[in-house]
Scaffold this motif. Structure first.
Motif, PDB file in Angstrom:
ATOM      1  N   GLY A  91     -19.677  -2.741  12.799  1.00  0.00           N
ATOM      2  CA  GLY A  91     -20.622  -3.201  11.788  1.00  0.00           C
ATOM      3  C   GLY A  91     -20.513  -4.668  11.454  1.00  0.00           C
ATOM      4  O   GLY A  91     -21.381  -5.215  10.781  1.00  0.00           O
ATOM      5  N   ALA A  92     -19.463  -5.330  11.924  1.00  0.00           N
ATOM      6  CA  ALA A  92     -19.242  -6.737  11.589  1.00  0.00           C
ATOM      7  C   ALA A  92     -20.148  -7.654  12.400  1.00  0.00           C
ATOM      8  O   ALA A  92     -20.375  -7.422  13.583  1.00  0.00           O
ATOM      9  N   PRO A  93     -20.636  -8.740  11.762  1.00  0.00           N
ATOM     10  CA  PRO A  93     -21.423  -9.714  12.511  1.00  0.00           C
ATOM     11  C   PRO A  93     -20.520 -10.611  13.347  1.00  0.00           C
ATOM     12  O   PRO A  93     -19.370 -10.837  13.003  1.00  0.00           O
ATOM     13  N   ALA A  94     -21.079 -11.103  14.434  1.00  0.00           N
ATOM     14  CA  ALA A  94     -20.394 -12.112  15.251  1.00  0.00           C
ATOM     15  C   ALA A  94     -21.265 -13.361  15.243  1.00  0.00           C
ATOM     16  O   ALA A  94     -22.492 -13.281  15.135  1.00  0.00           O
ATOM     17  N   TYR A  95     -20.628 -14.494  15.374  1.00  0.00           N
ATOM     18  CA  TYR A  95     -21.299 -15.783  15.300  1.00  0.00           C
ATOM     19  C   TYR A  95     -21.144 -16.511  16.623  1.00  0.00           C
ATOM     20  O   TYR A  95     -20.259 -16.207  17.415  1.00  0.00           O
ATOM     21  N   LEU A  96     -21.972 -17.510  16.845  1.00  0.00           N
ATOM     22  CA  LEU A  96     -21.765 -18.394  17.981  1.00  0.00           C
ATOM     23  C   LEU A  96     -20.466 -19.139  17.721  1.00  0.00           C
ATOM     24  O   LEU A  96     -20.253 -19.678  16.634  1.00  0.00           O
ATOM     25  N   SER A  97     -19.582 -19.163  18.696  1.00  0.00           N
ATOM     26  CA  SER A  97     -18.262 -19.759  18.519  1.00  0.00           C
ATOM     27  C   SER A  97     -18.343 -21.273  18.333  1.00  0.00           C
ATOM     28  O   SER A  97     -19.111 -21.955  19.001  1.00  0.00           O
ATOM     29  N   ASP A  98     -17.516 -21.769  17.430  1.00  0.00           N
ATOM     30  CA  ASP A  98     -17.415 -23.212  17.240  1.00  0.00           C
ATOM     31  C   ASP A  98     -16.279 -23.789  18.086  1.00  0.00           C
ATOM     32  O   ASP A  98     -16.206 -24.981  18.305  1.00  0.00           O
ATOM     33  N   ALA A  99     -15.394 -22.937  18.596  1.00  0.00           N
ATOM     34  CA  ALA A  99     -14.223 -23.395  19.337  1.00  0.00           C
ATOM     35  C   ALA A  99     -14.377 -23.278  20.848  1.00  0.00           C
ATOM     36  O   ALA A  99     -13.834 -24.097  21.591  1.00  0.00           O
ATOM     37  N   ASN A 100     -15.087 -22.277  21.316  1.00  0.00           N
ATOM     38  CA  ASN A 100     -15.187 -22.014  22.757  1.00  0.00           C
ATOM     39  C   ASN A 100     -16.638 -21.853  23.199  1.00  0.00           C
ATOM     40  O   ASN A 100     -17.308 -20.907  22.786  1.00  0.00           O
ATOM     41  N   ALA A 101     -17.100 -22.767  24.024  1.00  0.00           N
ATOM     42  CA  ALA A 101     -18.474 -22.725  24.523  1.00  0.00           C
ATOM     43  C   ALA A 101     -18.742 -21.407  25.246  1.00  0.00           C
ATOM     44  O   ALA A 101     -17.927 -20.953  26.046  1.00  0.00           O
ATOM     45  N   GLY A 102     -19.871 -20.791  24.913  1.00  0.00           N
ATOM     46  CA  GLY A 102     -20.296 -19.569  25.577  1.00  0.00           C
ATOM     47  C   GLY A 102     -19.776 -18.289  24.947  1.00  0.00           C
ATOM     48  O   GLY A 102     -20.193 -17.203  25.324  1.00  0.00           O
ATOM     49  N   LYS A 103     -18.888 -18.389  23.981  1.00  0.00           N
ATOM     50  CA  LYS A 103     -18.313 -17.181  23.376  1.00  0.00           C
ATOM     51  C   LYS A 103     -18.948 -16.873  22.026  1.00  0.00           C
ATOM     52  O   LYS A 103     -19.497 -17.752  21.366  1.00  0.00           O
ATOM     53  N   ILE A 104     -18.807 -15.603  21.644  1.00  0.00           N
ATOM     54  CA  ILE A 104     -19.118 -15.208  20.283  1.00  0.00           C
ATOM     55  C   ILE A 104     -17.787 -15.104  19.556  1.00  0.00           C
ATOM     56  O   ILE A 104     -16.737 -14.972  20.181  1.00  0.00           O
ATOM     57  N   ASP A 105     -17.851 -15.176  18.233  1.00  0.00           N
ATOM     58  CA  ASP A 105     -16.628 -15.176  17.429  1.00  0.00           C
ATOM     59  C   ASP A 105     -16.872 -14.344  16.171  1.00  0.00           C
ATOM     60  O   ASP A 105     -17.913 -14.494  15.530  1.00  0.00           O
ATOM     61  N   PHE A 106     -15.924 -13.493  15.833  1.00  0.00           N
ATOM     62  CA  PHE A 106     -16.051 -12.681  14.634  1.00  0.00           C
ATOM     63  C   PHE A 106     -15.565 -13.410  13.389  1.00  0.00           C
ATOM     64  O   PHE A 106     -15.518 -12.838  12.310  1.00  0.00           O
ATOM     65  N   THR A 107     -15.227 -14.680  13.538  1.00  0.00           N
ATOM     66  CA  THR A 107     -14.891 -15.539  12.405  1.00  0.00           C
ATOM     67  C   THR A 107     -15.995 -16.575  12.275  1.00  0.00           C
ATOM     68  O   THR A 107     -16.305 -17.288  13.234  1.00  0.00           O
ATOM     69  N   GLN A 108     -16.573 -16.666  11.103  1.00  0.00           N
ATOM     70  CA  GLN A 108     -17.686 -17.586  10.871  1.00  0.00           C
ATOM     71  C   GLN A 108     -17.215 -19.039  10.922  1.00  0.00           C
ATOM     72  O   GLN A 108     -16.169 -19.364  10.370  1.00  0.00           O
ATOM     73  N   PRO A 109     -17.985 -19.930  11.580  1.00  0.00           N
ATOM     74  CA  PRO A 109     -17.637 -21.355  11.538  1.00  0.00           C
ATOM     75  C   PRO A 109     -17.577 -21.844  10.094  1.00  0.00           C
ATOM     76  O   PRO A 109     -18.340 -21.380   9.247  1.00  0.00           O
ATOM     77  N   ALA A 110     -16.646 -22.766   9.807  1.00  0.00           N
ATOM     78  CA  ALA A 110     -16.453 -23.185   8.420  1.00  0.00           C
ATOM     79  C   ALA A 110     -16.343 -24.692   8.227  1.00  0.00           C
ATOM     80  O   ALA A 110     -16.324 -25.160   7.093  1.00  0.00           O
ATOM     81  N   ASP A 111     -16.257 -25.462   9.288  1.00  0.00           N
ATOM     82  CA  ASP A 111     -16.060 -26.907   9.142  1.00  0.00           C
ATOM     83  C   ASP A 111     -17.387 -27.645   8.996  1.00  0.00           C
ATOM     84  O   ASP A 111     -18.438 -27.178   9.436  1.00  0.00           O
ATOM     85  N   THR A 112     -17.320 -28.828   8.407  1.00  0.00           N
ATOM     86  CA  THR A 112     -18.488 -29.673   8.212  1.00  0.00           C
ATOM     87  C   THR A 112     -19.187 -29.938   9.539  1.00  0.00           C
ATOM     88  O   THR A 112     -18.546 -30.169  10.560  1.00  0.00           O
ATOM     89  N   SER A 113     -20.499 -29.901   9.518  1.00  0.00           N
ATOM     90  CA  SER A 113     -21.386 -30.167  10.660  1.00  0.00           C
ATOM     91  C   SER A 113     -21.439 -29.042  11.694  1.00  0.00           C
ATOM     92  O   SER A 113     -22.106 -29.186  12.711  1.00  0.00           O
ATOM     93  N   GLU A 114     -20.715 -27.953  11.472  1.00  0.00           N
ATOM     94  CA  GLU A 114     -20.803 -26.828  12.405  1.00  0.00           C
ATOM     95  C   GLU A 114     -22.019 -25.974  12.063  1.00  0.00           C
ATOM     96  O   GLU A 114     -22.515 -25.995  10.940  1.00  0.00           O
ATOM     97  N   ILE A 115     -22.481 -25.246  13.055  1.00  0.00           N
ATOM     98  CA  ILE A 115     -23.674 -24.417  12.914  1.00  0.00           C
ATOM     99  C   ILE A 115     -23.249 -22.966  12.724  1.00  0.00           C
ATOM    100  O   ILE A 115     -22.433 -22.449  13.494  1.00  0.00           O
TER     101      ILE A 115
END
Length: 174
Positions: free
Chosen positions: A120-144
């Protein structure tokens, strides 16, 4: 509206004709994990053979660039296609095999995502690894921040059944 009755008989074939033609031939049932999604990369949904890219990674998220090429998407401070049209590669080529998944269910190996997948958890476009999804939401300034879909089931060895349905809304953190 008419009455709908649940039937024990499985639908074997469906055709809908209208402005668009949609056809289903009794393929994978997205509510089961073991029987129809037996291997990493098994999928059911809207996939298109688009472009002639090679060297893609199955299960990775790509964006369609202005040149018409597919490139790995990333949501970091210099976002790579994070606000563009996104699709998940279903193999190593975009024009052959199963093409690019735009919306649907896919079995992903743990190597295709970061973080802890929970049903049931959402996944986000990864801010650390190109092409991956991430179950941790991006949190830094200027990230999408852009939701890619949701975990539907967990399997053995970290495999998950994932509903890939990238939102068209993105938020740039400030």
């Amino acid at each position: 509206m008419g009455n709908f009755r649940r039937s024990r008989n499985k639908l074997k074939k469906l055709s809908v004709v209208g402005k668009h033609n949609i056809r289903w031939n009794g393929g994978a049932d997205p509510t089961t994990f073991g029987r129809d999604f037996t291997a990493t990369g098994d999928h059911s949904g809207f996939a298109v053979r688009l472009g002639n890219e090679t060297g893609l990674t199955g299960g990775a998220v790509y964006f369609l660039s202005s040149s018409g090429d597919w490139a790995a998407a990333q949501a970091d401070s210099t976002p790579l296609g994070a606000t563009s049209l996104l699709a998940m590669a279903m193999g190593t080529t975009s024009g052959g095999g199963f093409g690019m998944l735009f919306d649907g269910f896919v079995r992903l190996a743990s190597a295709n995502y970061d973080g802890v997948a929970a049903i049931g958890a959402p996944a986000y476009l990864s801010d650390a690894n190109a092409g991956k999804i991430d179950f941790t939401q991006p949190a830094d300034t200027s990230e999408i921040v852009r939701v890619m879909g949701h975990c539907v089931k967990s399997g053995s060895a970290g495999d998950i059944l994932f509903y890939f349905n990238p939102t068209h809304i993105s938020i740039t953190l400030g």
